[in-house]
Design an enzyme around this catalytic site. Structure first.
Site, PDB file in Angstrom:
ATOM      1  CB  CYS A 173      -1.011  -0.168   1.187  1.00 25.58           C
ATOM      2  SG  CYS A 173      -2.024   1.431   1.284  1.00 25.58           S
ATOM      3  CB  CYS A 187      -1.497   3.738   8.201  1.00 22.08           C
ATOM      4  SG  CYS A 187      -2.705   4.406   6.721  1.00 22.08           S
ATOM      5  CB  CYS A 245      -0.932  -0.335   8.377  1.00 19.50           C
ATOM      6  SG  CYS A 245      -1.286  -1.528   7.158  1.00 19.50           S
ATOM      7  CB  CYS A 256     -15.419  -7.381   6.646  1.00 20.67           C
ATOM      8  SG  CYS A 256     -16.633  -7.330   7.648  1.00 20.67           S
ATOM      9  CB  CYS A 310     -18.701  -5.259   5.670  1.00 18.11           C
ATOM     10  SG  CYS A 310     -17.776  -3.882   6.203  1.00 18.11           S
ATOM     11  CB  CYS A 325     -18.568  -0.220   9.073  1.00 17.84           C
ATOM     12  SG  CYS A 325     -17.068  -1.014  10.303  1.00 17.84           S
ATOM     13  NE  ARG A 376     -17.563  -5.666  13.984  1.00 21.21           N
ATOM     14  CZ  ARG A 376     -18.196  -5.478  12.803  1.00 21.21           C
ATOM     15  NH1 ARG A 376     -17.311  -5.074  11.916  1.00 21.21           N
ATOM     16  NH2 ARG A 376     -19.334  -5.566  12.657  1.00 21.21           N
TER      17      ARG A 376
END
Ligand code: SF4
Length: 346
Positions: free
Chosen positions: A86, A90, A93, A130, A161, A221, A293
């Site tokens: 990616c 972040c 991550c 998801c 999701c 979400c 969650r």
């Protein structure tokens, strides 16, 4: 103890009957007639977080039992349909291309692989499936593949999701038409702490995608991550941002940072588990109808801490052996925990 906190405590001492309503009145900003004030400003969320622990949990239980079955927990399964590489940065991550972690890149899964995994998740008791992909945002050819996956998973009778990054105009509508029920897009943290964690996009980018998702008629979400070195004030800021979305998200994942070697946040001072529980309680109180969650970080939590999270109002978990790229408690451990706590899966 602040005046607001002691007022709240006094109300709790008066009894449970209408305490939830009185406290909601006291904590929530009244709607203004000139400029609409935010329903939950940061100081009010912080006053919740500052409550004596037992009072906070009691308050969360009052709200939780008013809107939910306190002994029912939703099971969701999450798979990574495209892993690693990616371009974003972040700090938490392991899928960011710029960090050297043990995560191996994996091209997009085939439709068959996704459908087989979804069918197995359903057989294990999951009701929501998801699909996550490590992109800044999907290209049109990616959306076309996701459309096939979403409609195939939906045809199995599962809620769907997806979490695919930032969306461009028209993409949310395509996903909605394919049968997407929820789109996950986290705010991650409070606005003032955001650029300590991510620099390749900003808060407005996130809010913009959330707006596109809402406009397309997809449930939102949206949650965040705690334990990234933020203050309690910043945790209050995150919860306030989520609670003030209009409407607030239907699903609110609260993640505990999983520290992965090679990421910038590896080595961050550990968060006291009771602070995590407090954050769950604040999410429950400020977003009464949402599914809150318990997400990343559960594998590292003791059964006792997880039980406190359920007591604080968490009513959804990710179920299965893996959460995108980090570990998740095995299904058997979860079954044993549910049995011990008398919880039912939904
Ligand atoms: S959290 Fe998502 S957007 Fe950020 S680096 Fe990881 S995969 Fe990319």
């Amino acid at each position: 103890m602040s005046q607001l906190t002691s007022d709240i405590t006094a109300d709790l001492e008066m009894g449970a009957g209408s305490a939830a309503d009185r406290l909601t009145d006291k904590l929530a900003e009244p709607a203004g007639t000139v400029a609409e004030p935010p329903r939950w400003d940061v100081s009010r969320v912080e006053a919740l977080l500052d409550l004596p622990f037992s009072d906070l949990i009691h308050r969360a239980q009052l709200v939780h039992r008013q809107y939910h079955d306190a002994n029912a927990v939703q099971l969701s399964t999450l798979i990574s349909v495209k892993t690693g590489g990616c371009p974003e940065d972040c700090g938490y991550c392991p899928q960011a291309a710029r960090y050297h972690t043990s995560v191996e890149n994996q091209d997009m899964l085939s439709l068959d692989e996704v459908v087989t995994t979804a069918a197995a998740a359903k057989a294990q008791g999951a009701s929501r499936f998801c699909m996550g992909a490590a992109w800044r945002g999907p290209k049109q050819r990616d959306i076309e593949k996701m459309v096939e996956m979403v409609s195939a998973v939906k045809a199995l009778g599962l809620e769907t999701c997806a979490t695919l990054g930032m969306l461009k105009s028209g993409q949310a509508e395509q996903l909605r038409q394919a049968g997407l029920d929820y789109y996950n897009h986290n705010l991650d943290t409070a606005p003032e702490f955001y650029d300590e964690i991510i620099t390749t996009r900003n808060y407005e980018d996130r809010l913009d995608t959330l707006e596109k998702v809402r406009s397309a008629g997809i449930h939102v979400c949206c949650g965040g991550i705690v334990g990234m070195g933020e203050t309690r004030h910043a945790r209050a800021g995150l919860i306030g941002q989520l609670a003030n979305l209009d409407p607030y998200p239907e699903s609110v994942p609260i993640n505990h940072l999983v520290q992965v070697e090679g990421t910038p946040l590896h080595g961050t001072a550990a968060l006291d588990p009771l602070e995590f529980v407090r954050t769950i309680a604040a999410a429950r109180i400020t977003m009464p109808k949402a599914m809150v969650r318990l997400s990343a970080g559960r594998q590292e939590m003791s059964d006792a801490v997880q039980a406190l999270c359920f007591l604080a109002g968490a009513n959804s978990i990710f179920y299965g052996d893996k959460l995108l790229t980090t570990g998740n408690p095995e299904a058997e451990r979860d079954k044993a925990l549910f049995h011990k706590l008398g919880l039912r899966s939904i």
